[in-house]
Enzyme design. Structure first.
Site, PDB file in Angstrom:
ATOM      1  N   CYS A  47       0.816  -1.225   0.000  1.00 14.48           N
ATOM      2  CA  CYS A  47       0.000   0.000   0.000  1.00 14.48           C
ATOM      3  C   CYS A  47       0.848   1.273   0.000  1.00 14.48           C
ATOM      4  O   CYS A  47       0.676   2.149  -0.840  1.00 14.48           O
ATOM      5  CB  CYS A  47      -0.997  -0.005   1.152  1.00 14.48           C
ATOM      6  SG  CYS A  47      -0.292   0.093   2.816  1.00 14.48           S
ATOM      7  N   HIS A 107      -2.860   1.254   6.840  1.00 15.24           N
ATOM      8  CA  HIS A 107      -3.085   1.143   5.398  1.00 15.24           C
ATOM      9  C   HIS A 107      -3.228   2.540   4.812  1.00 15.24           C
ATOM     10  O   HIS A 107      -3.673   3.468   5.490  1.00 15.24           O
ATOM     11  CB  HIS A 107      -4.341   0.314   5.120  1.00 15.24           C
ATOM     12  CG  HIS A 107      -4.561   0.015   3.671  1.00 15.24           C
ATOM     13  ND1 HIS A 107      -3.693  -0.756   2.922  1.00 15.24           N
ATOM     14  CD2 HIS A 107      -5.559   0.379   2.818  1.00 15.24           C
ATOM     15  CE1 HIS A 107      -4.146  -0.855   1.680  1.00 15.24           C
ATOM     16  NE2 HIS A 107      -5.283  -0.176   1.601  1.00 15.24           N
ATOM     17  N   HIS A 159      -5.569   1.757  -4.418  1.00 17.28           N
ATOM     18  CA  HIS A 159      -4.696   1.184  -3.398  1.00 17.28           C
ATOM     19  C   HIS A 159      -4.258  -0.210  -3.788  1.00 17.28           C
ATOM     20  O   HIS A 159      -4.766  -0.806  -4.732  1.00 17.28           O
ATOM     21  CB  HIS A 159      -5.383   1.203  -2.024  1.00 17.28           C
ATOM     22  CG  HIS A 159      -6.518   0.246  -1.872  1.00 17.28           C
ATOM     23  ND1 HIS A 159      -6.702  -0.508  -0.747  1.00 17.28           N
ATOM     24  CD2 HIS A 159      -7.547  -0.082  -2.698  1.00 17.28           C
ATOM     25  CE1 HIS A 159      -7.788  -1.254  -0.886  1.00 17.28           C
ATOM     26  NE2 HIS A 159      -8.310  -1.016  -2.046  1.00 17.28           N
TER      27      HIS A 159
END
Length: 157
Positions: free
Chosen positions: A71, A121, A133
């Site tokens: 990520c 994240h 993402h």
């Protein structure tokens, strides 16, 4: 475009122009070391396009591209290609950005997912409640609707 480019006749006749004069004719003043909102938006839109161009790239923990990403590797890579340097991890990236409210978010802002004070994240805001993402092992870079409101937003400066 700088004020000097917008009002050359004014500067030629007067020799110099005050900030008020420049503002009155619709000019802008450039302050060294300070990024304008337009410059930040340009960087963010470039980063967003880079992230979108990586659609389908596989997730790999610790990867920063160009073919595989985790990520924060995707956000780091995307902003690097747009001309901005970010730290490596999602938490470090959150610490480095200007924190903004959900109502202030714009295309290209970073979206940080957290549990308590722990950021785990990150993605890039694509508008309409969606982010680009690199989700998890076995998945690929993709556009996805936000699935929680438990997020913070950050603007890369």
């Amino acid at each position: 475009m700088t004020a000097l480019n917008r009002v050359p006749s004014l500067l030629t006749r007067a020799g110099t122009a005050s900030a008020l004069t420049i503002a009155a004719v619709g000019g802008s003043i450039v302050v060294p070391g300070v990024a304008s909102d337009a410059e930040a938006a340009t960087v963010a839109s470039k980063a967003l396009k880079v992230a979108a161009s990586k659609k389908g790239s596989p997730y790999r923990y610790g990867a920063t591209g160009p073919g595989r990403f985790d990520c924060s590797g995707l956000t780091l890579y995307s902003f690097k290609k747009a001309g901005k340097k970010l730290p490596r991890t999602a938490q470090q990236q959150y610490n480095k950005t200007k924190h903004i409210s959900a109502s202030s978010r714009k295309l290209g802002d970073l979206v940080f997912f957290h549990s308590g004070s722990n950021v785990y994240h990150v993605g890039i805001y694509a508008g309409k409640g969606k982010i680009w993402h690199s989700p998890k092992t076995g998945d690929v870079v993709r556009l996805q609707k936000l699935w929680t409101k438990n997020v913070w937003y950050g603007r890369v400066r």
